[in-house]
Scaffold this motif. Structure first.
Motif, PDB file in Angstrom:
ATOM      1  N   ARG A   1       0.668  -1.201   0.054  1.00 27.83           N
ATOM      2  CA  ARG A   1       0.007   0.038  -0.098  1.00 27.83           C
ATOM      3  C   ARG A   1       0.837   1.349   0.038  1.00 27.83           C
ATOM      4  O   ARG A   1       0.348   2.334  -0.181  1.00 27.83           O
ATOM      5  CB  ARG A   1      -0.944   0.018   1.273  1.00 27.83           C
ATOM      6  CG  ARG A   1      -1.812  -1.079   1.133  1.00 27.83           C
ATOM      7  CD  ARG A   1      -3.130  -1.114   2.421  1.00 27.83           C
ATOM      8  NE  ARG A   1      -3.787  -0.042   2.314  1.00 27.83           N
ATOM      9  CZ  ARG A   1      -4.854   0.240   3.131  1.00 27.83           C
ATOM     10  NH1 ARG A   1      -4.910  -0.653   4.236  1.00 27.83           N
ATOM     11  NH2 ARG A   1      -5.545   1.261   2.849  1.00 27.83           N
ATOM     12  N   GLU A   2       2.022   1.013   0.180  1.00 21.59           N
ATOM     13  CA  GLU A   2       2.596   2.466   0.403  1.00 21.59           C
ATOM     14  C   GLU A   2       3.382   2.775  -0.738  1.00 21.59           C
ATOM     15  O   GLU A   2       3.573   2.026  -1.818  1.00 21.59           O
ATOM     16  CB  GLU A   2       4.346   1.944   1.154  1.00 21.59           C
ATOM     17  CG  GLU A   2       5.177   3.226   1.868  1.00 21.59           C
ATOM     18  CD  GLU A   2       5.971   2.726   2.509  1.00 21.59           C
ATOM     19  OE1 GLU A   2       7.344   2.588   2.177  1.00 21.59           O
ATOM     20  OE2 GLU A   2       5.757   2.559   3.696  1.00 21.59           O
ATOM     21  N   ARG A   3       3.478   4.368  -1.055  1.00 19.55           N
ATOM     22  CA  ARG A   3       3.972   4.775  -2.189  1.00 19.55           C
ATOM     23  C   ARG A   3       4.656   6.094  -2.006  1.00 19.55           C
ATOM     24  O   ARG A   3       5.514   6.695  -2.918  1.00 19.55           O
ATOM     25  CB  ARG A   3       2.785   5.220  -3.196  1.00 19.55           C
ATOM     26  CG  ARG A   3       1.834   5.960  -2.919  1.00 19.55           C
ATOM     27  CD  ARG A   3       0.666   6.312  -3.868  1.00 19.55           C
ATOM     28  NE  ARG A   3      -0.441   7.432  -3.691  1.00 19.55           N
ATOM     29  CZ  ARG A   3      -1.134   8.049  -4.405  1.00 19.55           C
ATOM     30  NH1 ARG A   3      -0.887   7.836  -5.816  1.00 19.55           N
ATOM     31  NH2 ARG A   3      -1.970   8.621  -3.797  1.00 19.55           N
TER      32      ARG A   3
ATOM     33  N   ASP B   1       3.269   6.079  -7.603  1.00 18.13           N
ATOM     34  CA  ASP B   1       2.109   5.060  -7.977  1.00 18.13           C
ATOM     35  C   ASP B   1       2.724   3.850  -8.829  1.00 18.13           C
ATOM     36  O   ASP B   1       2.166   2.849  -8.665  1.00 18.13           O
ATOM     37  CB  ASP B   1       0.839   5.774  -8.632  1.00 18.13           C
ATOM     38  CG  ASP B   1      -0.216   4.912  -8.575  1.00 18.13           C
ATOM     39  OD1 ASP B   1      -0.678   4.282  -7.502  1.00 18.13           O
ATOM     40  OD2 ASP B   1      -1.063   5.191  -9.383  1.00 18.13           O
TER      41      ASP B   1
ATOM     42  N   ARG C   1       4.489   1.769  -6.803  1.00 18.91           N
ATOM     43  CA  ARG C   1       3.455   1.000  -6.012  1.00 18.91           C
ATOM     44  C   ARG C   1       3.193  -0.213  -6.746  1.00 18.91           C
ATOM     45  O   ARG C   1       2.819  -1.249  -5.990  1.00 18.91           O
ATOM     46  CB  ARG C   1       2.405   1.768  -5.542  1.00 18.91           C
ATOM     47  CG  ARG C   1       1.410   1.329  -4.571  1.00 18.91           C
ATOM     48  CD  ARG C   1       0.322   2.383  -4.344  1.00 18.91           C
ATOM     49  NE  ARG C   1      -0.490   1.964  -3.312  1.00 18.91           N
ATOM     50  CZ  ARG C   1      -1.700   2.131  -3.166  1.00 18.91           C
ATOM     51  NH1 ARG C   1      -2.239   2.727  -3.981  1.00 18.91           N
ATOM     52  NH2 ARG C   1      -2.216   1.992  -2.037  1.00 18.91           N
TER      53      ARG C   1
ATOM     54  N   ARG D   1       5.148  -2.983  -7.004  1.00 15.89           N
ATOM     55  CA  ARG D   1       5.416  -3.628  -5.512  1.00 15.89           C
ATOM     56  C   ARG D   1       4.100  -4.642  -5.487  1.00 15.89           C
ATOM     57  O   ARG D   1       4.338  -5.718  -4.873  1.00 15.89           O
ATOM     58  CB  ARG D   1       5.363  -2.693  -4.416  1.00 15.89           C
ATOM     59  CG  ARG D   1       6.552  -2.182  -3.702  1.00 15.89           C
ATOM     60  CD  ARG D   1       6.529  -1.300  -2.662  1.00 15.89           C
ATOM     61  NE  ARG D   1       7.831  -1.134  -2.104  1.00 15.89           N
ATOM     62  CZ  ARG D   1       8.223  -0.706  -0.642  1.00 15.89           C
ATOM     63  NH1 ARG D   1       7.096  -0.413   0.187  1.00 15.89           N
ATOM     64  NH2 ARG D   1       9.299  -0.550  -0.443  1.00 15.89           N
ATOM     65  N   GLN D   2       3.120  -4.275  -5.897  1.00 17.11           N
ATOM     66  CA  GLN D   2       2.020  -5.241  -5.730  1.00 17.11           C
ATOM     67  C   GLN D   2       2.051  -6.224  -6.611  1.00 17.11           C
ATOM     68  O   GLN D   2       1.781  -7.472  -5.958  1.00 17.11           O
ATOM     69  CB  GLN D   2       0.616  -4.366  -6.221  1.00 17.11           C
ATOM     70  CG  GLN D   2       0.162  -3.313  -5.241  1.00 17.11           C
ATOM     71  CD  GLN D   2      -0.819  -2.167  -5.835  1.00 17.11           C
ATOM     72  OE1 GLN D   2      -1.066  -2.301  -7.014  1.00 17.11           O
ATOM     73  NE2 GLN D   2      -1.286  -1.356  -5.066  1.00 17.11           N
TER      74      GLN D   2
END
Length: 400
Positions: free
Chosen positions: A267-269, A276, A279, A282-283
């Protein structure tokens, strides 16, 4: 035991080999059974390289368990007659909530034309939280959408090839500036808030000209539960990222993350150099780690772990009501040959950042994106990936 009662040694040897899963047609030796082994990777001569028997036996046992438990959960539905197992598989499939009215009601002529024999494309939508979970405090699954209650946090197109040997997952950053039918231009995640799944599907179809076959919705709390169900995941942070604002510090190295820590990671960005875009990578990196953990941790071959995972999936995932229980079984079974290196992650081609009406937005490279959308639509992702494997939009090993 008398000589008459003693079995012939050759017959006994054949029986022992059959029990170990080694005997094939005409007595040819076969390798260990696994649902992830593909036929085209087996030696057609039936001959295999010598390997240490102490290593081969455990692999055969693991392969048999993996095959047997997958068959028990999936194949039994086709044969019937195994009441308890049928009930169990039906129970877990039925526990997946169905979303009604998930597709746009506009005329077929106004939607992309489905291309025959081109695989299936899912729209995966991740939410910060379901519509009423935060307000009711109840554990029961809340509706996937209420008007204005939330915007979609994550959007991914997942294309499954027609031969079921590869899967491509493409993230569309939530701040991507696009036309939303009936609302003018806006960030793409606004579509879910304004019109729910149907408007989200319509917006993505208009953007990509790809016909969406099915929809799956999950909130990030659901990913936390899935992470815990498989015992956590290992994620490597290539370099230390200092704390910034509400963002925590991430030290370089491999972290074994439970569900709560993994949720912070995806969830961090604000502490990431490209916001984004990083992010979404990362997801994808988390999903890749979750997939590898599921395949490699014995989850599929352990009754207890498999039951826990299936139960968790039913609790946290919703799908469109066109996806029946039998469709779920068929899909799961058809993907049995997919290996981790057959799953590819990437971002939609990036065209730059901008500010519109005071909002920070992400622009898409429409020309490059058009090539990607066409490859998905016509099921030519293998060719696309061969040409764009080194693109910055493709997920690599070093994810910030």
């Amino acid at each position: 035991m008398t000589a008459e009662e003693r079995p012939d040694e050759a017959d006994q040897d054949r029986a022992d080999r059959a029990d170990r899963g080694e005997a094939g047609q005409d007595g040819a030796d076969r390798g260990p059974l696994s649902i992830f082994d593909r036929d085209d990777e087996q030696d057609p001569s039936g001959e295999h390289e010598d390997e240490d028997e102490a290593d081969a036996a455990p692999r055969r046992r693991r392969g048999r368990r993996l095959l047997l438990w997958t068959l028990a959960v999936l194949l039994v539905l086709f044969g019937g007659g195994f009441g308890a197992l049928v009930w169990t598989a039906e129970h877990y499939a039925s526990s997946v909530e169905r979303i009604p009215n998930a597709f746009p009601t506009v005329p077929a002529s106004a939607q992309p034309t489905a291309v025959p024999h081109s695989g299936q494309t899912f729209l995966l939508v991740g939410l910060d939280a379901r519509a009423d979970r935060a307000t009711t405090g109840q554990d029961a699954k809340a509706p996937a959408w209420q008007v204005g209650a939330q915007r979609s946090d994550t959007m991914m197109l997942m294309h499954i090839s027609a031969d079921r040997k590869s899967v491509s997952v493409v993230s569309i950053p939530r701040d991507t500036w696009v036309p939303v039918p009936g609302h003018g231009k806006a960030k793409i995640n606004a579509a879910y808030s304004w019109g729910g799944p149907a408007l989200m599907v319509q917006t993505v179809q208009d953007l990509t000209h790809i016909r969406i076959d099915h929809l799956a919705v999950i909130d990030w709390n659901g990913f936390r539960a899935l992470t815990d169900a498989v015992g956590g995941v290992d994620i490597t942070v290539p370099r230390t990222i200092e704390a910034k604002g509400d963002a925590r510090e991430w030290t370089a190295g491999t972290h074994h993350m439970d569900g709560a820590e993994a949720l912070l990671y995806v969830r961090e960005r604000h502490g990431l150099p490209n916001g984004d875009l990083d992010r979404t990578k990362r997801q994808q990196n988390f999903l890749r780690a979750l997939m590898l953990r599921t395949m490699n941790s014995g989850t599929l071959s352990s009754p207890a772990k498999l039951t826990g995972l299936l139960g968790t999936v039913g609790d946290v995932v919703s799908v469109d009501d066109r996806l029946s229980n039998s469709d779920l079984y068929d899909l799961a079974w058809s993907l049995r040959a997919v290996r981790p290196d057959g799953v590819h992650f990437m971002n939609a081609p990036f065209g730059g950042f901008d500010t519109v009406d005071g909002q920070s937005v992400v622009l898409m490279d429409d020309g490059a994106a058009g090539v990607l959308w066409d490859a998905i639509r016509t099921d030519r992702m293998d060719d696309y990936l061969a040409q764009h494997r080194t693109s910055a939009d493709t997920l690599g090993d070093n994810v910030s």
